[in-house]
Motif scaffolding. Structure first.
Motif, mmCIF file in Angstrom:
data_model
loop_
_atom_site.group_PDB
_atom_site.id
_atom_site.type_symbol
_atom_site.label_atom_id
_atom_site.label_comp_id
_atom_site.label_asym_id
_atom_site.label_seq_id
_atom_site.Cartn_x
_atom_site.Cartn_y
_atom_site.Cartn_z
ATOM 1 N N ALA A 133 -54.002 -30.251 68.659
ATOM 2 C CA ALA A 133 -55.010 -29.575 67.845
ATOM 3 C C ALA A 133 -54.588 -28.143 67.521
ATOM 4 C CB ALA A 133 -56.351 -29.575 68.569
ATOM 5 N N ILE A 134 -54.031 -27.460 68.501
ATOM 6 C CA ILE A 134 -53.573 -26.086 68.255
ATOM 7 C C ILE A 134 -52.371 -26.093 67.319
ATOM 8 C CG2 ILE A 134 -52.611 -24.016 69.320
ATOM 9 C CD1 ILE A 134 -55.592 -24.393 69.757
ATOM 10 N N GLN A 135 -51.490 -27.083 67.461
ATOM 11 C CA GLN A 135 -50.386 -27.205 66.518
ATOM 12 C C GLN A 135 -50.917 -27.419 65.099
ATOM 13 O OE1 GLN A 135 -47.305 -26.595 67.025
ATOM 14 N NE2 GLN A 135 -46.442 -27.264 65.068
ATOM 15 N N GLY A 136 -52.027 -28.150 64.989
ATOM 16 C CA GLY A 136 -52.653 -28.310 63.684
ATOM 17 C C GLY A 136 -53.176 -27.003 63.119
ATOM 18 N N LEU A 137 -53.690 -26.122 63.980
ATOM 19 C CA LEU A 137 -54.121 -24.801 63.518
ATOM 20 C C LEU A 137 -52.938 -23.983 63.002
ATOM 21 C CD1 LEU A 137 -56.739 -23.715 66.212
ATOM 22 C CD2 LEU A 137 -57.177 -24.513 63.895
ATOM 23 N N LYS A 138 -51.802 -24.088 63.682
ATOM 24 C CA LYS A 138 -50.601 -23.382 63.212
ATOM 25 C C LYS A 138 -50.176 -23.911 61.841
ATOM 26 C CE LYS A 138 -48.811 -22.951 67.938
ATOM 27 N NZ LYS A 138 -47.658 -23.266 68.810
ATOM 28 N N ILE A 139 -50.245 -25.220 61.662
ATOM 29 C CA ILE A 139 -49.881 -25.807 60.372
ATOM 30 C C ILE A 139 -50.863 -25.352 59.293
ATOM 31 C CG2 ILE A 139 -49.649 -27.984 59.118
ATOM 32 C CD1 ILE A 139 -48.774 -29.243 61.816
ATOM 33 N N ALA A 140 -52.148 -25.261 59.646
ATOM 34 C CA ALA A 140 -53.138 -24.757 58.688
ATOM 35 C C ALA A 140 -52.798 -23.347 58.248
ATOM 36 C CB ALA A 140 -54.532 -24.793 59.310
ATOM 37 N N ALA A 141 -52.256 -22.534 59.173
ATOM 38 C CA ALA A 141 -51.863 -21.168 58.821
ATOM 39 C C ALA A 141 -50.771 -21.174 57.752
ATOM 40 C CB ALA A 141 -51.387 -20.419 60.062
ATOM 41 N N ASP A 369 -41.139 -16.521 58.285
ATOM 42 C CA ASP A 369 -41.028 -16.115 59.686
ATOM 43 C C ASP A 369 -42.077 -15.047 59.976
ATOM 44 O OD1 ASP A 369 -40.210 -15.668 62.272
ATOM 45 O OD2 ASP A 369 -38.421 -14.523 61.709
ATOM 46 N N PRO A 370 -43.103 -15.332 60.784
ATOM 47 C CA PRO A 370 -43.117 -16.369 61.835
ATOM 48 C C PRO A 370 -43.882 -17.637 61.497
ATOM 49 C CG PRO A 370 -44.882 -14.837 62.237
ATOM 50 C CD PRO A 370 -44.196 -14.367 60.961
ATOM 51 N N VAL A 371 -44.554 -17.717 60.352
ATOM 52 C CA VAL A 371 -45.517 -18.803 60.156
ATOM 53 C C VAL A 371 -44.823 -20.159 60.065
ATOM 54 C CG1 VAL A 371 -47.346 -19.678 58.671
ATOM 55 C CG2 VAL A 371 -47.139 -17.226 59.055
ATOM 56 N N TRP A 372 -43.860 -20.290 59.123
ATOM 57 C CA TRP A 372 -43.187 -21.577 58.916
ATOM 58 C C TRP A 372 -42.316 -21.947 60.116
ATOM 59 C CZ3 TRP A 372 -43.198 -24.977 54.643
ATOM 60 C CH2 TRP A 372 -42.248 -25.983 54.691
ATOM 61 N N THR A 373 -41.514 -21.031 60.589
ATOM 62 C CA THR A 373 -40.563 -21.344 61.656
ATOM 63 C C THR A 373 -41.255 -21.756 62.950
ATOM 64 O OG1 THR A 373 -40.449 -18.995 62.251
ATOM 65 C CG2 THR A 373 -38.785 -19.819 60.733
ATOM 66 N N SER A 374 -42.482 -21.283 63.163
ATOM 67 C CA SER A 374 -43.188 -21.608 64.402
ATOM 68 C C SER A 374 -44.031 -22.866 64.301
ATOM 69 C CB SER A 374 -44.102 -20.437 64.800
ATOM 70 O OG SER A 374 -43.349 -19.280 65.034
ATOM 71 N N ALA A 375 -44.324 -23.318 63.084
ATOM 72 C CA ALA A 375 -45.254 -24.434 62.929
ATOM 73 C C ALA A 375 -44.610 -25.708 62.409
ATOM 74 C CB ALA A 375 -46.392 -24.020 61.983
ATOM 75 N N ILE A 376 -43.571 -25.602 61.602
ATOM 76 C CA ILE A 376 -42.993 -26.776 60.943
ATOM 77 C C ILE A 376 -41.690 -27.159 61.642
ATOM 78 C CG2 ILE A 376 -42.230 -27.769 58.767
ATOM 79 C CD1 ILE A 376 -45.188 -26.909 58.852
ATOM 80 N N HIS A 377 -41.746 -28.291 62.353
ATOM 81 C CA HIS A 377 -40.568 -28.744 63.112
ATOM 82 C C HIS A 377 -40.089 -30.123 62.686
ATOM 83 C CE1 HIS A 377 -41.384 -25.321 65.647
ATOM 84 N NE2 HIS A 377 -42.564 -25.808 65.985
ATOM 85 N N ILE A 384 -48.426 -32.595 56.822
ATOM 86 C CA ILE A 384 -49.779 -32.063 57.024
ATOM 87 C C ILE A 384 -49.943 -30.742 56.271
ATOM 88 C CG2 ILE A 384 -51.411 -31.170 58.736
ATOM 89 C CD1 ILE A 384 -50.105 -33.080 60.773
ATOM 90 N N ALA A 385 -48.917 -29.896 56.354
ATOM 91 C CA ALA A 385 -48.983 -28.593 55.670
ATOM 92 C C ALA A 385 -49.069 -28.772 54.156
ATOM 93 C CB ALA A 385 -47.766 -27.743 56.032
ATOM 94 N N LEU A 386 -48.280 -29.704 53.622
ATOM 95 C CA LEU A 386 -48.291 -29.941 52.173
ATOM 96 C C LEU A 386 -49.647 -30.469 51.720
ATOM 97 C CD1 LEU A 386 -46.624 -29.957 49.568
ATOM 98 C CD2 LEU A 386 -45.924 -32.305 50.126
ATOM 99 N N LEU A 387 -50.229 -31.375 52.487
ATOM 100 C CA LEU A 387 -51.546 -31.901 52.141
ATOM 101 C C LEU A 387 -52.600 -30.794 52.210
ATOM 102 C CD1 LEU A 387 -53.452 -34.227 51.481
ATOM 103 C CD2 LEU A 387 -53.557 -34.743 53.938
ATOM 104 N N ALA A 388 -52.539 -29.961 53.259
ATOM 105 C CA ALA A 388 -53.508 -28.867 53.389
ATOM 106 C C ALA A 388 -53.373 -27.879 52.238
ATOM 107 C CB ALA A 388 -53.310 -28.167 54.728
ATOM 108 N N ALA A 405 -59.692 -30.142 59.415
ATOM 109 C CA ALA A 405 -58.934 -31.372 59.162
ATOM 110 C C ALA A 405 -57.503 -31.259 59.682
ATOM 111 C CB ALA A 405 -58.935 -31.676 57.664
ATOM 112 N N SER A 406 -56.887 -30.096 59.537
ATOM 113 C CA SER A 406 -55.520 -29.905 60.042
ATOM 114 C C SER A 406 -55.489 -29.994 61.567
ATOM 115 C CB SER A 406 -54.982 -28.544 59.591
ATOM 116 O OG SER A 406 -54.876 -28.470 58.188
ATOM 117 N N ALA A 407 -56.481 -29.380 62.219
ATOM 118 C CA ALA A 407 -56.545 -29.471 63.685
ATOM 119 C C ALA A 407 -56.731 -30.921 64.128
ATOM 120 C CB ALA A 407 -57.682 -28.596 64.210
ATOM 121 N N ALA A 408 -57.574 -31.664 63.412
ATOM 122 C CA ALA A 408 -57.786 -33.077 63.756
ATOM 123 C C ALA A 408 -56.520 -33.893 63.522
ATOM 124 C CB ALA A 408 -58.941 -33.637 62.914
#
Length: 415
Positions: A133-141, A369-377, A384-388, A405-408
């Protein structure tokens, strides 16, 4: 002379009285009005300004449309959170100095409290930041910052000169990933705008009194400058981690041109390299900040509460929240008596055009950096990021719903 005095409207005496007599309302009335907005204003600063217009121009008739538009133009011109600064000015006009403080408090407190409580969840449960769920929050960012870059680039970089300045700022801040690298990008962009950018001349407009004297304006602007220059000296002289953090948060609040999202790289450069906040905690909090109402600057409350160091918890959250907002308050108080004269100067408009282009580049750099590098692996995170991003930009879905929705999705697919 105000717009109301030029065109009297006897059928709406409350609006005319509000325009003519600053400080004629009740501080408690101001607090309740802004507390209601602080509990319900989702959607970011542009949406906040729409809520403010509906509440204070149409419903309460504290001011007219022309005065409100002029105030919004001032707050978009200044560094800092535009919607919060509009609220401070409206509180000042309605109920004086106490009204300006209570307007800020009412609008800010709900989201600040929610984010401090989220910070306790992060610190109390060690594996919380590693959950799906927290990884989903990072992707939402990633999606939220991407939307901010997309929208700001279209409005603030409409020509080759300003697009080039944005790319320059992005490259410089990628090469020098620090707060000083960001300042080093803003200054030459402002100079280039002054020398090379020609913008349409701003026509005069009616001035609405806000109850701030020129003397008070000079004092506020002087204090703003003294703190901006003096805090780095104090931090260097004491070698204190606390003073370094105070300096970093104040500088972030003083240099945020272009909206709340731009505070992300400035705060990241302050707290993550210093070891006060882990990068995973930083991005989790930033994602959570998208899901609460009110100003994005309340992210500072989360950082102050979650950080390890000389101060944390409730005390840290309230301290750093206040520090981040202080320059915004000093600037709006300092600018209100002089705005009419400033906005007529073509050079000021050109400088701000260059600076705003540089801000787009700084935010573009932070998107990587830091948003993409920390969330997209991997492909799942990217999907998920593209859909959001598509839901935000093209579907025009509420950021709150997209974040949830991203957290879910993170919980289901990455948990």
């Amino acid at each position: 002379m105000t717009a109301s005095s030029q065109e009297p409207q006897p059928t709406e005496p409350s609006a005319a009285a509000g325009d003519a007599v600053p400080g004629s309302g009740s501080p408690f009335e101001v607090f309740l009005a802004f507390l209601r907005l602080g509990l319900t204003s989702f959607g970011g600063p542009v949406a906040h300004l729409g809520y403010f217009r509906a509440e204070f121009v149409e419903r309460r008739k504290w001011l007219d449309d022309r005065s409100y538009s002029d105030l919004v133009a001032l707050c978009q011109f200044l560094p800092g959170p535009a919607s919060s600064q509009v609220g401070m000015a409206l509180g000042m006009a309605r109920a004086g100095w106490l009204g300006s403080f209570l307007a800020w408090l009412g609008f800010t407190a709900p989201s600040a409290i929610a984010l401090i409580l989220f910070a306790f969840g992060v610190t109390q449960w060690g594996g919380f930041t590693e959950s799906g769920a927290i990884q989903g929050l990072k992707i939402a960012a990633v999606a939220v910052v991407g939307q901010a870059v997309w929208g700001m680039a279209k409005s603030l970089c409409p020509d080759r000169l300003r697009a080039g300045l944005a790319i320059f700022a992005a490259l410089l801040t990628l090469a020098l990933p620090s707060a000083w690298g960001q300042v080093g990008a803003i200054v030459p962009c402002g100079v280039a705008g002054w020398l090379l950018l020609k913008l349409p001349h701003q026509l005069p407009s009616a001035h609405r009194p806000y109850g701030v004297s020129k003397r008070a304006g000079y004092v506020a602007l002087t204090l703003f400058g003294v703190l901006l220059v003096g805090l780095p000296v104090v931090a260097a002289g004491t070698a204190s981690p606390l003073w370094s953090l105070i300096d970093g948060f104040y500088r972030a609040g003083a240099l945020v041109f272009g909206g709340g999202h731009v505070v992300l790289p400035l705060l990241q450069a302050t707290v993550v390299p210093a070891g006060a906040v882990a990068n995973s905690e930083f991005l989790a909090g930033y994602g959570a900040a998208q899901a609460v109402p009110g100003p994005l600057f309340t992210f500072a409350a989360y950082l102050g509460a979650v950080m390890s160091g000389p101060i944390s918890g409730w005390a840290g959250g309230l301290l750093f929240l206040t520090i981040l907002f202080v320059p915004a308050y000093l600037l709006i108080i300092g600018a209100l008596p002089f705005w009419d004269a400033w906005r007529q100067r073509d050079g000021i408009q050109s400088v701000m055009g260059g600076i705003n282009a540089g801000v787009v580049g700084i935010l573009l750099s932070a998107l990587y950096d830091p948003v993409w590098t920390s969330a997209i692996h991997g492909r799942t995170e990217f999907g998920i990021a593209l859909l959001a991003f598509g839901l935000l930009v093209y579907g025009r879905i509420s950021p709150l719903l997209v974040v949830v929705a991203s957290a879910a999705a993170g919980w289901v697919l990455l948990g």
